[in-house]
Motif scaffolding. Structure first.
Motif, PDB file in Angstrom:
ATOM      1  N   LEU A  55      34.876  28.365  47.667  1.00  0.00           N
ATOM      2  CA  LEU A  55      35.881  28.145  46.622  1.00  0.00           C
ATOM      3  C   LEU A  55      36.395  29.487  46.091  1.00  0.00           C
ATOM      4  O   LEU A  55      37.604  29.690  45.932  1.00  0.00           O
ATOM      5  CB  LEU A  55      35.263  27.317  45.490  1.00  0.00           C
ATOM      6  CG  LEU A  55      36.251  26.838  44.440  1.00  0.00           C
ATOM      7  CD1 LEU A  55      37.271  25.907  45.060  1.00  0.00           C
ATOM      8  CD2 LEU A  55      35.524  26.168  43.295  1.00  0.00           C
ATOM      9  N   THR A  56      35.465  30.408  45.844  1.00  0.00           N
ATOM     10  CA  THR A  56      35.850  31.728  45.339  1.00  0.00           C
ATOM     11  C   THR A  56      36.751  32.443  46.330  1.00  0.00           C
ATOM     12  O   THR A  56      37.736  33.077  45.952  1.00  0.00           O
ATOM     13  CB  THR A  56      34.588  32.565  45.087  1.00  0.00           C
ATOM     14  OG1 THR A  56      33.685  31.795  44.318  1.00  0.00           O
ATOM     15  CG2 THR A  56      34.924  33.846  44.366  1.00  0.00           C
ATOM     16  N   ILE A  57      36.415  32.347  47.624  1.00  0.00           N
ATOM     17  CA  ILE A  57      37.215  33.039  48.635  1.00  0.00           C
ATOM     18  C   ILE A  57      38.620  32.443  48.708  1.00  0.00           C
ATOM     19  O   ILE A  57      39.606  33.177  48.787  1.00  0.00           O
ATOM     20  CB  ILE A  57      36.501  32.975  50.004  1.00  0.00           C
ATOM     21  CG1 ILE A  57      35.170  33.740  49.909  1.00  0.00           C
ATOM     22  CG2 ILE A  57      37.374  33.575  51.102  1.00  0.00           C
ATOM     23  CD1 ILE A  57      34.241  33.484  51.065  1.00  0.00           C
ATOM     24  N   ASN A  58      38.704  31.116  48.600  1.00  0.00           N
ATOM     25  CA  ASN A  58      40.019  30.473  48.556  1.00  0.00           C
ATOM     26  C   ASN A  58      40.849  30.974  47.384  1.00  0.00           C
ATOM     27  O   ASN A  58      42.015  31.322  47.534  1.00  0.00           O
ATOM     28  CB  ASN A  58      39.865  28.953  48.429  1.00  0.00           C
ATOM     29  CG  ASN A  58      39.790  28.291  49.771  1.00  0.00           C
ATOM     30  OD1 ASN A  58      40.572  28.615  50.656  1.00  0.00           O
ATOM     31  ND2 ASN A  58      38.840  27.394  49.952  1.00  0.00           N
ATOM     32  N   LEU A  59      40.197  30.992  46.198  1.00  0.00           N
ATOM     33  CA  LEU A  59      40.887  31.483  45.003  1.00  0.00           C
ATOM     34  C   LEU A  59      41.380  32.904  45.209  1.00  0.00           C
ATOM     35  O   LEU A  59      42.492  33.266  44.838  1.00  0.00           O
ATOM     36  CB  LEU A  59      39.904  31.489  43.827  1.00  0.00           C
ATOM     37  CG  LEU A  59      39.930  30.301  42.919  1.00  0.00           C
ATOM     38  CD1 LEU A  59      38.830  30.446  41.880  1.00  0.00           C
ATOM     39  CD2 LEU A  59      41.267  30.229  42.221  1.00  0.00           C
ATOM     40  N   TRP A  60      40.512  33.711  45.815  1.00  0.00           N
ATOM     41  CA  TRP A  60      40.812  35.113  46.066  1.00  0.00           C
ATOM     42  C   TRP A  60      42.104  35.219  46.892  1.00  0.00           C
ATOM     43  O   TRP A  60      43.035  35.933  46.520  1.00  0.00           O
ATOM     44  CB  TRP A  60      39.606  35.742  46.793  1.00  0.00           C
ATOM     45  CG  TRP A  60      39.658  37.221  46.923  1.00  0.00           C
ATOM     46  CD1 TRP A  60      40.491  37.940  47.722  1.00  0.00           C
ATOM     47  CD2 TRP A  60      38.848  38.174  46.234  1.00  0.00           C
ATOM     48  NE1 TRP A  60      40.236  39.272  47.566  1.00  0.00           N
ATOM     49  CE2 TRP A  60      39.242  39.446  46.673  1.00  0.00           C
ATOM     50  CE3 TRP A  60      37.806  38.058  45.302  1.00  0.00           C
ATOM     51  CZ2 TRP A  60      38.646  40.615  46.194  1.00  0.00           C
ATOM     52  CZ3 TRP A  60      37.213  39.228  44.845  1.00  0.00           C
ATOM     53  CH2 TRP A  60      37.623  40.485  45.283  1.00  0.00           C
ATOM     54  N   ILE A  61      42.172  34.439  47.983  1.00  0.00           N
ATOM     55  CA  ILE A  61      43.327  34.516  48.879  1.00  0.00           C
ATOM     56  C   ILE A  61      44.599  34.054  48.167  1.00  0.00           C
ATOM     57  O   ILE A  61      45.639  34.719  48.210  1.00  0.00           O
ATOM     58  CB  ILE A  61      43.074  33.656  50.142  1.00  0.00           C
ATOM     59  CG1 ILE A  61      41.945  34.267  50.961  1.00  0.00           C
ATOM     60  CG2 ILE A  61      44.332  33.534  50.986  1.00  0.00           C
ATOM     61  CD1 ILE A  61      41.397  33.365  52.038  1.00  0.00           C
ATOM     62  N   ILE A  62      44.505  32.913  47.455  1.00  0.00           N
ATOM     63  CA  ILE A  62      45.691  32.381  46.776  1.00  0.00           C
ATOM     64  C   ILE A  62      46.190  33.373  45.734  1.00  0.00           C
ATOM     65  O   ILE A  62      47.394  33.618  45.603  1.00  0.00           O
ATOM     66  CB  ILE A  62      45.367  31.018  46.133  1.00  0.00           C
ATOM     67  CG1 ILE A  62      45.091  29.989  47.226  1.00  0.00           C
ATOM     68  CG2 ILE A  62      46.488  30.557  45.234  1.00  0.00           C
ATOM     69  CD1 ILE A  62      44.424  28.736  46.721  1.00  0.00           C
ATOM     70  N   ILE A  85      42.074  40.280  40.641  1.00  0.00           N
ATOM     71  CA  ILE A  85      42.781  40.198  41.926  1.00  0.00           C
ATOM     72  C   ILE A  85      44.280  40.283  41.707  1.00  0.00           C
ATOM     73  O   ILE A  85      45.001  40.899  42.487  1.00  0.00           O
ATOM     74  CB  ILE A  85      42.463  38.890  42.678  1.00  0.00           C
ATOM     75  CG1 ILE A  85      40.976  38.724  42.851  1.00  0.00           C
ATOM     76  CG2 ILE A  85      43.113  38.897  44.053  1.00  0.00           C
ATOM     77  CD1 ILE A  85      40.595  37.345  43.302  1.00  0.00           C
ATOM     78  N   LEU A  86      44.744  39.649  40.617  1.00  0.00           N
ATOM     79  CA  LEU A  86      46.178  39.687  40.303  1.00  0.00           C
ATOM     80  C   LEU A  86      46.638  41.137  40.156  1.00  0.00           C
ATOM     81  O   LEU A  86      47.658  41.537  40.731  1.00  0.00           O
ATOM     82  CB  LEU A  86      46.406  38.914  39.006  1.00  0.00           C
ATOM     83  CG  LEU A  86      47.780  38.346  38.742  1.00  0.00           C
ATOM     84  CD1 LEU A  86      48.163  37.381  39.836  1.00  0.00           C
ATOM     85  CD2 LEU A  86      47.797  37.663  37.393  1.00  0.00           C
ATOM     86  N   VAL A  87      45.882  41.931  39.408  1.00  0.00           N
ATOM     87  CA  VAL A  87      46.237  43.346  39.254  1.00  0.00           C
ATOM     88  C   VAL A  87      46.068  44.073  40.589  1.00  0.00           C
ATOM     89  O   VAL A  87      46.904  44.903  40.964  1.00  0.00           O
ATOM     90  CB  VAL A  87      45.372  44.012  38.166  1.00  0.00           C
ATOM     91  CG1 VAL A  87      45.612  45.508  38.135  1.00  0.00           C
ATOM     92  CG2 VAL A  87      45.679  43.419  36.822  1.00  0.00           C
ATOM     93  N   GLY A  88      45.008  43.731  41.317  1.00  0.00           N
ATOM     94  CA  GLY A  88      44.776  44.393  42.600  1.00  0.00           C
ATOM     95  C   GLY A  88      45.917  44.170  43.568  1.00  0.00           C
ATOM     96  O   GLY A  88      46.427  45.119  44.172  1.00  0.00           O
TER      97      GLY A  88
END
Lengths: 102, 275
Positions: free
Chosen positions: A13-20, B239-242
């Protein structure tokens, strides 16, 4: 190697969030005009101070006599607060200047 | 108070809307305020969010928040308009330093049961935060004229070797599961030195691009720290800032007719242009 795969599959789930969110960040910025580059850099710099939350949680989780954690965590809060408050205030000043010009 | 952490979602939305508004001239000032509201809300939620092993320590937190707010406001009011980019760099360095501070403490909390992924994440936060910290300080020094441009033919080779040393130490430490007590400190020092040697050879004229890149680094460090604390607003905001910082860096390079690789490795002509 298997341990790494285990960790990744435990956190799908975290990895998905990361990509999106990476794509979201790209899209949000992609049409910015050149004059806004510096204010935007300053504003997003203030947002990167979100790391303050980590420092707050660290201090909240530190034992009451664990002075190493408390002091280092508090120094972290001070530094990140300067980043957040100063960053937004200075961005505001810069954008005010834009208003007067136009 | 049990549901207060749901407010994290609202603060994430505020951050995204704020950043979106900031990228168009008419709404930029309002966007900045919306993002600031998101940050403020997230900070308040972080203080009351029900977490495991809560010890309170609110006096420490409130005093630290007050000091940081006053110092940040004074800095931002006193600075001359022309000196704003270097101040932004200094602020960014402080954010990186915070990531370093929390990850070095978390690193020493690891025990036998800590997973390899958690270790790798924390060490990467330490490394990237450290690079953002010292790199931003050098960028600040260059823009304010305190640090002169210095370049040697071997600096790009040195940087490659030093980067390999950083990553090698981190991989060893992650795999060896903390067999050597002083290794985390060594990784900290090596990372801080890398930030220094990474920015030092880059010409002063390219500093705005470098600051934007280091800003993206701080964002990534914040996101990694967000994984350490399983905190979604840190993760998403970071991540948004990254990612937006990376794109902004590329756009800034394009505006100067340069490529990012050219700025980082080459620095061609930049010292000639400023001389």
């Amino acid at each position: 190697m298997l341990e790494i795969l285990d960790y990744l599959s435990d956190n799908v789930l975290t990895i998905n969030l990361w990509i999106i969110t990476i794509y979201l960040g790209f899209e949000v910025i992609s049409k910015v005009p050149t004059v806004l580059h510096t204010p935007l850099m300053s504003g997003s710099n203030a947002i990167s101070g979100i790391v303050i939350i980590g420092a707050i949680i660290l201090v909240r989780q530190s034992a009451n006599d664990d002075y190493v954690s408390l002091v280092i965590g508090s120094v972290g809060i001070v530094l990140a607060t300067i980043n957040v408050v100063g960053g937004h205030a200075v961005t505001n000043r810069m954008l005010d200047m834009f208003k007067k010009k136009s | 108070m049990q549901y207060i952490n749901l407010l994290y979602i609202l603060s994430t939305v505020l951050l995204i809307i704020g950043l979106r508004r900031m990228s168009s001239p008419a709404s930029a000032a309002k966007g900045n305020l919306i993002a600031a509201a998101g940050m403020g809300l997230a900070t308040i939620v972080a203080m009351f969010d029900p977490i495991a092993g809560d010890q309170g320590n609110y006096a420490w937190i409130i005093v630290a928040l007050a000091i940081g707010t006053v110092v940040g406001l004074v800095f931002s009011k006193k600075v001359a308009m022309t000196a704003i980019p270097e101040l932004v760099s200094l602020f960014n360095g402080f954010g990186g330093a915070c990531a370093v501070a929390i990850s070095i403490i978390e690193v020493y909390k690891f025990g036998e049961t800590s997973s390899i992924g958690a270790r790798a994440t924390t060490y990467m936060a330490l490394f990237i935060g450290g690079v953002a910290f010292t790199g931003s300080l050098i960028a600040y020094g260059k823009l304010s004229g305190k640090v002169k441009d210095w370049k040697s033919g071997i600096s790009s080779y040195f940087n490659l070797i030093w980067l390999a040393l950083c990553l090698g130490l981190i991989i060893y430490e992650v795999v060896a599961m903390g067999q050597i007590e002083y290794l985390p400190m060594a990784i900290l020092v090596v990372s801080l030195i890398y930030g220094f040697t990474f920015v030092l050879p880059i010409g002063g004229a390219d500093m705005p691009v470098v600051i934007s890149l280091l800003n993206a680094f701080t964002g990534i460090a914040a996101a990694l720290a967000g994984i350490v604390y399983s905190n979604m607003v840190m993760l998403l905001g970071g991540i948004l800032v990254g990612s937006s910082g990376t794109i902004l860096t590329v756009l800034m390079c394009n505006a100067m007719n340069r490529s990012l690789i050219n700025v980082i490795i080459g620095g061609f002509g930049s010292s000639a242009a400023t001389a």
